[in-house]
Motif scaffolding. Structure first.
Motif, PDB file in Angstrom:
ATOM      1  N   ASN A 255      -7.445  -0.675  -6.663  1.00 39.08           N
ATOM      2  CA  ASN A 255      -6.325  -1.272  -7.400  1.00 39.08           C
ATOM      3  C   ASN A 255      -6.392  -0.877  -8.871  1.00 39.08           C
ATOM      4  O   ASN A 255      -7.456  -0.873  -9.466  1.00 39.08           O
TER       5      ASN A 255
ATOM      6  N   THR B  99       1.552   4.778 -10.860  1.00 36.06           N
ATOM      7  CA  THR B  99       1.952   5.399 -12.121  1.00 36.06           C
ATOM      8  C   THR B  99       2.166   6.902 -11.930  1.00 36.06           C
ATOM      9  O   THR B  99       3.161   7.465 -12.393  1.00 36.06           O
TER      10      THR B  99
ATOM     11  N   HIS C 195      -3.489   1.882   1.044  1.00 36.50           N
ATOM     12  CA  HIS C 195      -4.771   1.185   1.010  1.00 36.50           C
ATOM     13  C   HIS C 195      -5.391   1.082   2.395  1.00 36.50           C
ATOM     14  O   HIS C 195      -6.603   0.992   2.540  1.00 36.50           O
TER      15      HIS C 195
HETATM   16  N1  LIG Z   1       4.749  -0.335 -16.973  1.00 32.53           N
HETATM   17  C1  LIG Z   1       3.470  -0.594 -17.270  1.00 32.53           C
HETATM   18  N2  LIG Z   1       3.152  -1.115 -18.484  1.00 32.53           N
HETATM   19  C2  LIG Z   1       1.854  -1.372 -18.781  1.00 32.53           C
HETATM   20  N3  LIG Z   1       0.823  -1.154 -17.964  1.00 32.53           N
HETATM   21  C3  LIG Z   1       1.073  -0.646 -16.740  1.00 32.53           C
HETATM   22  C4  LIG Z   1       2.417  -0.348 -16.339  1.00 32.53           C
HETATM   23  N4  LIG Z   1       2.373   0.133 -15.083  1.00 32.53           N
HETATM   24  C5  LIG Z   1       1.066   0.140 -14.719  1.00 32.53           C
HETATM   25  N5  LIG Z   1       0.296  -0.321 -15.717  1.00 32.53           N
HETATM   26  C6  LIG Z   1      -1.159  -0.404 -15.686  1.00 32.53           C
HETATM   27  O1  LIG Z   1      -1.656   0.866 -15.383  1.00 32.53           O
HETATM   28  C7  LIG Z   1      -2.773   0.769 -14.500  1.00 32.53           C
HETATM   29  C8  LIG Z   1      -2.479   1.594 -13.265  1.00 32.53           C
HETATM   30  O2  LIG Z   1      -1.477   0.934 -12.526  1.00 32.53           O
HETATM   31  P1  LIG Z   1      -0.908   1.458 -11.148  1.00 32.53           P
HETATM   32  O3  LIG Z   1       0.176   0.523 -10.737  1.00 32.53           O
HETATM   33  O4  LIG Z   1      -0.568   2.880 -11.273  1.00 32.53           O
HETATM   34  O5  LIG Z   1      -2.146   1.276 -10.159  1.00 32.53           O
HETATM   35  P2  LIG Z   1      -2.224   1.514  -8.602  1.00 32.53           P
HETATM   36  O6  LIG Z   1      -3.266   2.527  -8.381  1.00 32.53           O
HETATM   37  O7  LIG Z   1      -0.885   1.759  -8.057  1.00 32.53           O
HETATM   38  O8  LIG Z   1      -2.748   0.105  -8.129  1.00 32.53           O
HETATM   39  P3  LIG Z   1      -2.392  -0.721  -6.824  1.00 32.53           P
HETATM   40  O9  LIG Z   1      -3.260  -0.178  -5.763  1.00 32.53           O
HETATM   41  O10 LIG Z   1      -2.759  -2.108  -7.180  1.00 32.53           O
HETATM   42  O11 LIG Z   1      -0.942  -0.554  -6.553  1.00 32.53           O
HETATM   43  C9  LIG Z   1      -2.966  -0.702 -14.217  1.00 32.53           C
HETATM   44  O12 LIG Z   1      -4.005  -1.168 -15.040  1.00 32.53           O
HETATM   45  C10 LIG Z   1      -1.651  -1.328 -14.590  1.00 32.53           C
HETATM   46  O13 LIG Z   1      -1.860  -2.640 -15.079  1.00 32.53           O
END
Ligand SMILES: Nc1ncnc2c1ncn2[C@@H]1O[C@H](COP(=O)(O)OP(=O)(O)OP(=O)(O)O)[C@@H](O)[C@H]1O
Ligand SMILES: [Mg+2]
Lengths: 398, 251
Positions: B38, B44, B207
């Motif tokens: 996570n 992103t 996941h």
């Molecule tokens: N729009 C945003 N503004 C600020 N921080 C963000 C934003 N989008 C994502 N983040 C932060 O960037 C980091 C990566 O987030 P991301 O959603 O890409 O993770 P992920 O790998 O998709 O996780 P998950 O498995 O929980 O979906 C996290 O710490 C998240 O809080």
């Protein structure tokens, strides 16, 4: 028929019949009876029914399909009226070029306002449209006086050029609006016993144009374009990630509905050739929102019903006064009569807004789909009842 | 050269380095999984590919063309379709209408003024949408309001809508998240079937390791915004770094 399915065709036929026979339908009470004041079948009011019907049909193409709530549509109504009156001043008293110019100018105006306002959605869009409309209203009152004649409003005069017509008639008065010589005010009165039915040329012109506008709106609702507009309302994210650009779709809907409003404004001026800034005021913009919601947002016939409903109230309830009430309740003992009149007084005459407001609240609370939903519920109840009846006869046990 | 080439992509949110120098190459007609704990930056990264986010640094090339600076609908028209974590469909429209919209987008591009055309005259669109619903086993639901369907069916519809556009690259962000086991298995079968029947590249964030290992040919492990390793599923399973960063945590 006409590229419509069966259901839409029958709806169109019903509306056409209502429009054509409105002078009878709206005049059910003999003119010597006490109920005659509830008659709405006089030309002036009937014209208003169909003109505001057009306004609301167009508004519904934007609001009902895309969900974008414009609070500034009266600006297009006003622009349409001014354009039409200018056509009467400069060209001729024929209504066709006036209506055409009203549609074109309001369309151009809508491109401008829509282009800017549609950069935002939701409440910000509404506020932007409201701001534009109020700006237009204030400009019409002040800076633009050479075009709008300010507070007095734009009127015809004996000195207007009217290149293709005449500045003044032979007897020295201002000429009247006409359709290739058929005067808009000409009315044929048919007297049947105590009834007097009025058939007015202007009303029938507006009525036929409303039917065309209604037909066009059905086609738009059922077209792929109409489906895209509903998709905008439903989920803009998915639309974007499906390779579609919501902006031009929304702008096209905005311009179409602005042109409907311009058409309505042009028709108003064609029936009565003057235009004032108050036609653009925010209350007028709010009124068309109420009409659409009251009738049934996103339904085909709802806006027409809503427009008729509100205009009927405005013109009929506002004319009931205390004298009339005393007449109605004269059978009661004096004290009680005064009391009842006292109770009803706030809801009539100038208080018709209160009645309308309460009705609006009731409809929105109990019939979120507006009058159309009310109609649907009633027809379902009737259907269910008759189904039950037949079921009871044929299959006693289920 | 893969169909998708991500080079040195970085993205900051304020003080947080969500992505730092991500390099990723997805080969044509493969299924490529992106996994990671996570907050690793998977979503992103995906948002940077579809135009929802603009990376601070680096480049994203699709089929030799840069996607940067383009809007989501333009990128979609280039041939990238996206499935969301919570199904994004047109809830107020019928299932059939949902399916017709991508068919229009494919045929007519991002905007066309067909305001008085009759839907009955759009035979090619209707036929294509019906065939697609048939493929998705949803033909019997065509008149349903799409918002009244189960989550699994919504997902199925959304995937079908993406496929109706005949994309070259299909991106899926946790397509089975929050799904019951049966729905998950259905989705796996559906994706397997798509892979066999179509020339399509699939990149999937997931996941659920069952889903990942039953579908993918390559796996990239992302942790703290950077790719740790990229390899075949067999090698990833036993990789010590991956165990440490990811599997160790959930095992
Ligand atoms: N729009 C945003 N503004 C600020 N921080 C963000 C934003 N989008 C994502 N983040 C932060 O960037 C980091 C990566 O987030 P991301 O959603 O890409 O993770 P992920 O790998 O998709 O996780 P998950 O498995 O929980 O979906 C996290 O710490 C998240 O809080
Ligand atoms: Mg994520």
């Amino acid at each position: 028929m006409l590229g419509l399915n069966k259901k839409d065709t029958s709806l169109l036929v019903i509306v056409a019949a209502l429009v054509m026979f409105a002078p009878f339908i709206l005049n059910p009470f003999p003119s010597d009876s006490g109920l005659a004041q509830f008659n709405a079948g006089y030309p002036d009011l009937m014209q208003r029914f169909v003109i505001f019907g057009i306004f609301a049909i167009g508004f519904n193409i934007l609001f009902g399909l895309t969900g974008y709530l414009s609070f500034g549509h009266a600006a297009f109504l006003g622009v349409g009226s001014y354009s039409a009156v200018w056509m009467f001043k400069l060209l001729s008293m024929n209504v066709i070029p006036a209506i055409a110019l009203a549609i074109v100018v309001s369309g151009l105006f809508a491109v401008l306002i829509g282009f800017v306002s549609l950069r935002r959605s939701g409440i910000y869009f509404s506020i932007l449209t409201l701001a534009f409309a109020q700006m237009s209203f204030n400009l019409a009152y002040s800076v633009l006086t050479p075009i709008t004649n300010g507070e007095t409003g734009l009127q015809l005069t004996l000195n207007d050029p009217r290149i293709l017509g005449e500045s003044a008639t032979a007897d020295g008065s201002i000429p009247v609006t006409s359709l290739f010589g058929l005067e808009m005010r000409s009315t044929y009165e048919m007297v049947v016993g105590p009834w007097a039915f009025q058939f007015n040329a202007g009303y029938y012109l507006c009525g036929i144009i409303m039917l065309l506008a209604f037909y066009l709106s059905i086609r738009i609702f059922r077209s792929p374009f109409g489906m895209m507009l509903r998709a905008i309302k439903s989920n803009q994210t998915r639309l974007n990630y499906t390779g579609l650009n919501p902006r031009p779709y929304a702008l096209a809907a905005f311009v179409i509905s602005g042109m409907y409003a311009g058409l309505a404004g042009g028709l108003m001026a064609s029936m009565d050739p003057l235009a004032g800034a108050e036609r653009m005021q925010w209350t007028a913009s709010g009124e068309v929102v109420l009409m659409t919601i009251l009738g049934g947002t996103g339904t085909l016939i709802g806006p027409v019903l809503g427009a008729g409903f509100i205009k009927y109230f405005e013109n009929i309830f506002s004319k009931i006064n205390d004298t009339v009430l005393h007449n109605w309740f004269s059978f009661m003992p004096d004290g009680l009569e005064d009391f009842v009149v006292f109770l009803i007084h706030p809801f009539i005459g100038k208080g018709w807004h209160l009645t309308l407001g309460i009705l609006f609240m009731l409809v929105v609370t109990f019939l979120p789909g507006g009058l159309v939903e009310g109609g649907q519920r009633i027809s379902r109840m009737v259907k269910k009842k008759s189904d039950d009846d037949t079921n009871a006869k044929t299959t006693p046990a289920e | 050269m893969g169909i998708l080439e991500v080079k040195d992509v970085g993205k900051r949110f304020g003080g947080l380095q969500a992505l730092g120098d991500v390099n990723l190459s997805v080969a044509e007609n493969t299924v490529h999984a992106i996994i990671g704990p996570n907050g690793a930056g998977k979503s992103t990264l995906l948002n940077c590919l579809v135009g929802k986010l603009i990376p601070d640094t680096g480049s994203v090339m699709f089929d030799g063309q840069s996607v940067l600076g383009r809007t989501p609908f333009e990128i979609n028209q280039m041939g990238i379709s996206r499935v969301f974590q919570t199904p994004e469909i047109f809830g107020e429209l019928s299932v059939m209408e949902n399916m017709m919209i991508p068919c229009f987008a494919k045929r007519d591009g991002s905007f066309r003024m067909h305001a008085i055309e009759n839907m009955h005259n759009e035979k090619d669109i209707v036929e294509k949408a019906e065939a697609m619903l048939e493929d998705m086993n949803m033909a019997d639901k065509r008149h349903m309001h799409s918002s009244s369907m189960s989550r699994g069916d919504k997902r199925r519809l959304e995937i079908g809508m993406c496929l109706a556009q005949e994309p070259r690259l299909l991106l899926l962000d946790e397509p089975t998240a929050g799904m019951a086991r049966a729905d998950t298995n259905n989705t796996i079968d559906l994706l397997k079937q798509i892979k066999e029947e179509r020339d399509i590249t699939i990149a999937i964030i997931e996941h659920d390791m069952h889903v990942v290992f039953s579908l993918s040919e390559r796996i990239t492990v992302l942790a703290q915004g950077t790719p740790l390793v990229e390899d075949t599923p067999e090698n990833i399973k036993g990789h010590p770094k991956v165990r440490e960063a990811y599997l160790g945590e959930s095992a």
